[in-house]
Motif scaffolding. Structure first.
Motif, mmCIF file in Angstrom:
data_model
loop_
_atom_site.group_PDB
_atom_site.id
_atom_site.type_symbol
_atom_site.label_atom_id
_atom_site.label_comp_id
_atom_site.label_asym_id
_atom_site.label_seq_id
_atom_site.Cartn_x
_atom_site.Cartn_y
_atom_site.Cartn_z
ATOM 1 N N LEU A 234 1.117 2.276 -3.588
ATOM 2 C CA LEU A 234 -0.087 1.231 -3.158
ATOM 3 C C LEU A 234 -0.151 1.065 -1.886
ATOM 4 O O LEU A 234 -1.326 0.309 -1.321
ATOM 5 C CB LEU A 234 -0.137 0.058 -4.086
ATOM 6 C CG LEU A 234 -0.229 0.091 -5.674
ATOM 7 C CD1 LEU A 234 -0.051 -1.138 -6.254
ATOM 8 C CD2 LEU A 234 -1.785 0.682 -5.894
ATOM 9 N N LEU A 235 0.760 1.379 -1.053
ATOM 10 C CA LEU A 235 0.372 0.929 0.583
ATOM 11 C C LEU A 235 -0.541 1.888 1.311
ATOM 12 O O LEU A 235 -0.388 2.767 0.977
ATOM 13 C CB LEU A 235 2.014 1.124 1.226
ATOM 14 C CG LEU A 235 3.286 0.233 0.797
ATOM 15 C CD1 LEU A 235 4.462 0.657 1.318
ATOM 16 C CD2 LEU A 235 2.699 -1.096 1.116
ATOM 17 N N ASP A 236 -1.057 0.975 1.966
ATOM 18 C CA ASP A 236 -2.187 1.814 2.730
ATOM 19 C C ASP A 236 -1.715 2.176 4.032
ATOM 20 O O ASP A 236 -1.426 1.310 4.853
ATOM 21 C CB ASP A 236 -3.334 1.152 2.870
ATOM 22 C CG ASP A 236 -4.737 1.344 3.584
ATOM 23 O OD1 ASP A 236 -4.396 2.474 4.047
ATOM 24 O OD2 ASP A 236 -5.660 0.732 3.590
ATOM 25 N N GLU B 281 -7.277 -4.041 2.854
ATOM 26 C CA GLU B 281 -6.433 -3.880 4.159
ATOM 27 C C GLU B 281 -5.403 -4.797 4.626
ATOM 28 O O GLU B 281 -4.348 -4.499 5.194
ATOM 29 C CB GLU B 281 -7.349 -3.567 5.522
ATOM 30 C CG GLU B 281 -8.335 -2.514 5.312
ATOM 31 C CD GLU B 281 -9.649 -2.785 4.463
ATOM 32 O OE1 GLU B 281 -9.905 -3.771 4.065
ATOM 33 O OE2 GLU B 281 -10.335 -1.812 4.079
ATOM 34 N N SER C 49 -2.651 -4.378 2.396
ATOM 35 C CA SER C 49 -1.542 -3.406 2.382
ATOM 36 C C SER C 49 -0.817 -3.931 3.641
ATOM 37 O O SER C 49 0.349 -3.560 3.656
ATOM 38 C CB SER C 49 -2.511 -2.395 2.704
ATOM 39 O OG SER C 49 -2.819 -1.721 1.469
ATOM 40 N N SER D 165 1.714 -6.407 2.456
ATOM 41 C CA SER D 165 2.744 -5.717 1.659
ATOM 42 C C SER D 165 3.707 -4.832 2.662
ATOM 43 O O SER D 165 4.754 -4.813 2.262
ATOM 44 C CB SER D 165 2.082 -4.810 0.904
ATOM 45 O OG SER D 165 1.053 -5.501 -0.070
#
Length: 583
Positions: A273-275, A345, A348, A351
Motif C-alpha cells: 500500500l505504500l505510495d 498522499e 502514504s 506510513s
C-alpha cells in the motif's frame, strides 16, 4: 505473497534486521508500483489485520487478571502519560513543520505516538526480558497503546469532515458498549468456553483446540467490530479470560502459527500500500520526520520513566525501545483519510515515516541492551540482587529444570549456594518454595562479582539456549581464575563454539538423557548388559572423535562417516546436523 516473503525475511534475518522489514520490502516489490504481481492490497488488509488480533490474544493468554491488576499503575499511569504527552508533542512537531491544519496534525500526531507491539514484544520475548521489571513496564505501555485505539478512533471521528455515519453510535454509548462487551466476554469464558475446553481435553481431539482457539479470537473480535469497538481489544480480553485455564499452553501453541503468518501478511500488505511516488518526491521529509519521531518519543518516555523512579540507564533504554512508530498507525491513518482529514498522499507519506522508524528498531534494541540497567528497576519491585547474598562456595546461574537439579545435588552435599536468575516468574516460584533466588543477569562479570564469584569455588551456568558465548566465558575466566566453570551446552554447535575455553565440565542438555533412553530401549529389546555397555561406549567414542574432527576442520559437516552407527549389512542412520539432529 508467501513466496516473496521467504527470501526477503531470510535475508533480513541473516543480517539481524528483523522479519518485519523483510515483509515490508517483499510487499513493496510485489505491489502495484514495482512488479505488480499481486493486486487488491486493500482487500487483503481485511484478513491480514487478523494477525494483529491474534497477537493481542496471545499477549492476553500470558496475563492472568491478578497480574494485570499488579500492573495497573504502569498501564494506566505510564501508558496514559506516554500516549497523551508523546501524541501532543508529535502533533506540535507535525503542525509546526508541515503546514497541516490543527485537526489534520492531531489525526497524524496521535497515531505516531503508538509503538510497534508486533516488533517489540517478540524482541523482548526472544531476549528473555518480557517478564523482567523492564519488560513489564514496556509491555504495560504497549498494552495501553493498544487499548487507546478506541478513543483515538473516536477523536478522529469527532474531527471528521466526512458526512456523519447514521449507524454509528455516540461516544458515550461506545463506552457503555465497551464495558458491557468485556463483561459478556468474561462470563462467556467462565461459563461456556472453559467447560467446552475441559470436554475437548477429555476427548483428546487436538484439532478441536485449534478450532476453539481461532473461534474464540474471531468471535470476540466480531462482537467488538459489530459494536464499533476495537477488534484487538476483544481478542486481548478473550486471551485474558483464558489465562488461568489449564489449556492455555495448548491454545497458545495452536494459535501461534496462524498469528505468525497473518501478521507477516499484514506487513506485506502495508508494503504493497505504500505510495512510492509520494515518498520519492519528499525523501528528506520522510527521513527527517522519522528521526524527529524517534528523538521526541525517546525524550518523552525518558522523562516519564524518570518520574516513575526508573534508573537513568533503564529509562533511556525504555525510551529507545518504544521510540518507533507502530502498526496501528497504518490503521489510524486510513481512518483519518476516510474522515477527509488528510489526502491519500499524506497517508502514504506518514506510513513511510512509520516504516522507516520501525526499520531502526533492531538497532535501537541493540543499543537499549547496553543501557538496560534492569537490576535497579528490579529493586523497585522488591527483588533482591546478588549483592545481598552471603558468600557461598558455588554460584548457579539459571534455576530452570536443568539448574534445579544441579542446585539440589549441590545442596544435598551440604554446599552453600547463591542462585541467580533473570526470570521473575522463576524467582516468584522459588519464594513460594522457600528457595532464595537473586535477580540478575549471571553472564555479566560485575554481577558475578557482586554475587561473590571472586571467592567462589564453582560457577555453574545452567541457562537455556546458546549462552554464555565464548567471549563471555573468557572474560569471566579472566576475572575469576580460581572458580571452576561448568556450562550447560545447547547442542554440538554450542560445544564447538566453546572449544578452547578451559571448563571443568560441560554437558549437552539432551545428550545424557538421550543416551539413557537409548539404553532403556535396548534393555526392552532384551539386549544384554555387556552389549549395551559396548554400544554406549562405541557411540560416545565416535561422538568425541567426531567433535574433535569438526573442531580441527572448523566445519560442522566434517567426519560424517563417524556418525553412521550400524552393523555390516544394515542401513546406517546419519546423525548429521544438517539432517535434523541438534544434540
Amino acid at each position: 505473497m508467501l513466496g516473496a516473503a521467504l527470501p526477503a525475511v531470510l535475508l533480513f534475518r541473516r543480517f539481524g534486521l528483523g522479519a518485519v522489514l523483510g515483509y515490508l520490502l517483499a510487499g513493496v516489490l510485489i505491489g502495484p508500483q514495482v512488479l505488480n504481481v499481486v493486486g487488491d492490497a486493500d482487500g487483503k488488509m481485511g484478513f491480514a489485520e487478523i494477525g494483529i488480533t491474534l497477537l493481542l490474544f496471545l499477549v492476553g493468554l500470558e496475563l492472568n487478571p491478578r497480574r494485570l491488576w499488579d500492573l495497573r499503575r504502569e498501564i494506566f499511569g505510564m501508558g496514559l502519560a506516554q500516549v497523551v504527552l508523546a501524541g501532543l508533542t508529535v502533533t506540535a512537531v507535525v503542525y509546526a513543520f508541515t503546514g497541516f491544519t490543527p485537526a489534520a496534525a492531531l489525526a497524524l500526531g496521535l497515531p505516531l505516538a503508538l509503538s510497534s507491539t508486533a516488533q517489540v514484544l517478540p524482541l523482548l520475548r526472544s531476549a528473555g526480558r518480557l517478564h523482567t521489571r523492564f519488560g513489564e513496564r514496556a509491555f504495560s505501555i504497549l498494552l495501553f497503546q493498544d487499548l487507546s485505539i478506541v478513543p483515538l478512533i473516536t477523536v478522529i471521528a469527532a474531527l471528521s469532515r466526512a458526512p456523519a455515519d447514521a449507524n454509528a453510535p455516540p461516544g458515550w454509548l461506545l463506552g457503555l458498549y465497551t464495558i458491557g462487551a468485556i463483561i459478556l466476554l468474561v462470563l462467556a469464558g467462565r461459563f461456556i468456553l472453559s467447560p467446552a475446553l475441559k470436554l475437548i481435553g477429555r476427548l483428546g481431539e487436538r484439532e478441536m483446540f485449534v478450532a476453539s482457539g481461532l473461534f474464540t479470537v474471531l468471535a470476540a473480535s466480531a462482537l467488538m467490530e459489530a459494536l464499533h469497538l476495537s477488534t484487538a481489544l476483544g481478542a486481548f480480553v478473550a486471551g485474558v479470560m483464558l489465562a488461568d485455564s489449564p489449556y492455555r499452553h495448548e491454545l497458545e501453541a495452536d494459535v501461534e502459527p496462524f498469528r505468525s503468518i497473518l501478521l507477516g501478511l499484514f506487513f506485506l500488505t502495508v508494503g504493497m500500500l505504500l505510495d512510492l511516488s509520494a515518498i520519492a518526491t519528499r525523501p528528506l521529509f520522510v527521513i527527517g520526520l522519522a528521526a524527529a519521531l524517534i528523538l521526541v518519543k525517546t525524550l518523552v518516555l525518558y522523562g516519564i520513566a524518570r518520574i516513575a523512579r526508573m534508573e537513568r540507564r533503564s529509562a533511556f533504554a525504555l525510551g529507545l525501545l518504544l521510540s518507533q512508530g507502530g502498526e496501528f498507525g497504518f490503521v489510524l491513518f486510513g481512518q483519518a483519510q476516510t474522515a477527509l482529514l488528510i489526502k491519500p498522499e499524506a497517508a502514504s507519506l506518514f506510513s513511510a515515516v512509520v516504516t522507516l522508524s520501525m526499520a531502526t528498531t533492531p538497532f535501537l534494541m541493540s543499543l537499549a541492551r547496553r543501557f538496560g540497567g534492569e537490576e535497579a528497576g528490579a529493586k523497585l519491585r522488591g527483588l533482591a540482587g546478588p549483592e545481598e547474598a552471603e558468600q557461598a562456595a558455588a554460584i548457579v546461574v539459571g534455576h530452570g529444570r536443568f539448574g534445579q537439579t544441579v542446585a539440589q545435588m549441590l545442596l544435598a552435599h551440604g554446599m552453600s549456594l547463591t542462585i541467580v536468575d533473570l526470570d521473575t516468574e522463576i524467582i516468584d516460584i522459588g519464594d513460594r518454595l522457600h528457595i532464595k533466588i537473586y535477580y540478575g543477569d549471571g553472564t555479566r562479570t560485575e554481577l558475578l562479582r557482586q554475587a561473590g564469584a571472586e571467592e567462589a569455588r564453582l560457577i555453574c551456568f545452567c541457562i537455556d539456549g546458546e549462552q554464555p558465548d565464548a567471549d563471555t566465558l573468557r572474560t569471566i575466566q579472566k576475572a575469576f581464575p580460581h572458580a571452576k566453570l561448568f556450562v550447560r551446552l545447547f547442542d554440538r554447535r554450542h560445544d564447538l563454539a566453546l572449544r578452547g575455553i578451559e571448563m571443568a565440565g560441560a554437558v549437552r542438555e539432551v545428550h545424557e538423557s538421550a543416551v539413557s533412553m537409548g539404553r532403556q530401549v535396548l534393555e526392552t529389546l532384551g539386549v544384554e548388559e555387556a552389549e549395551m555397555d559396548r554400544i554406549e561406549e562405541d557411540y560416545r567414542e565416535r561422538d568425541r572423535r567426531r567433535l574433535d574432527a569438526q573442531h580441527e576442520e572448523g566445519d560442522i559437516r566434517s567426519a560424517r562417516a563417524m556418525a553412521l552407527m550400524h552393523r555390516p549389512g544394515q542401513l546406517g542412520v546419519s546423525l548429521d546436523e544438517d539432517e535434523g539432529t541438534a544434540m
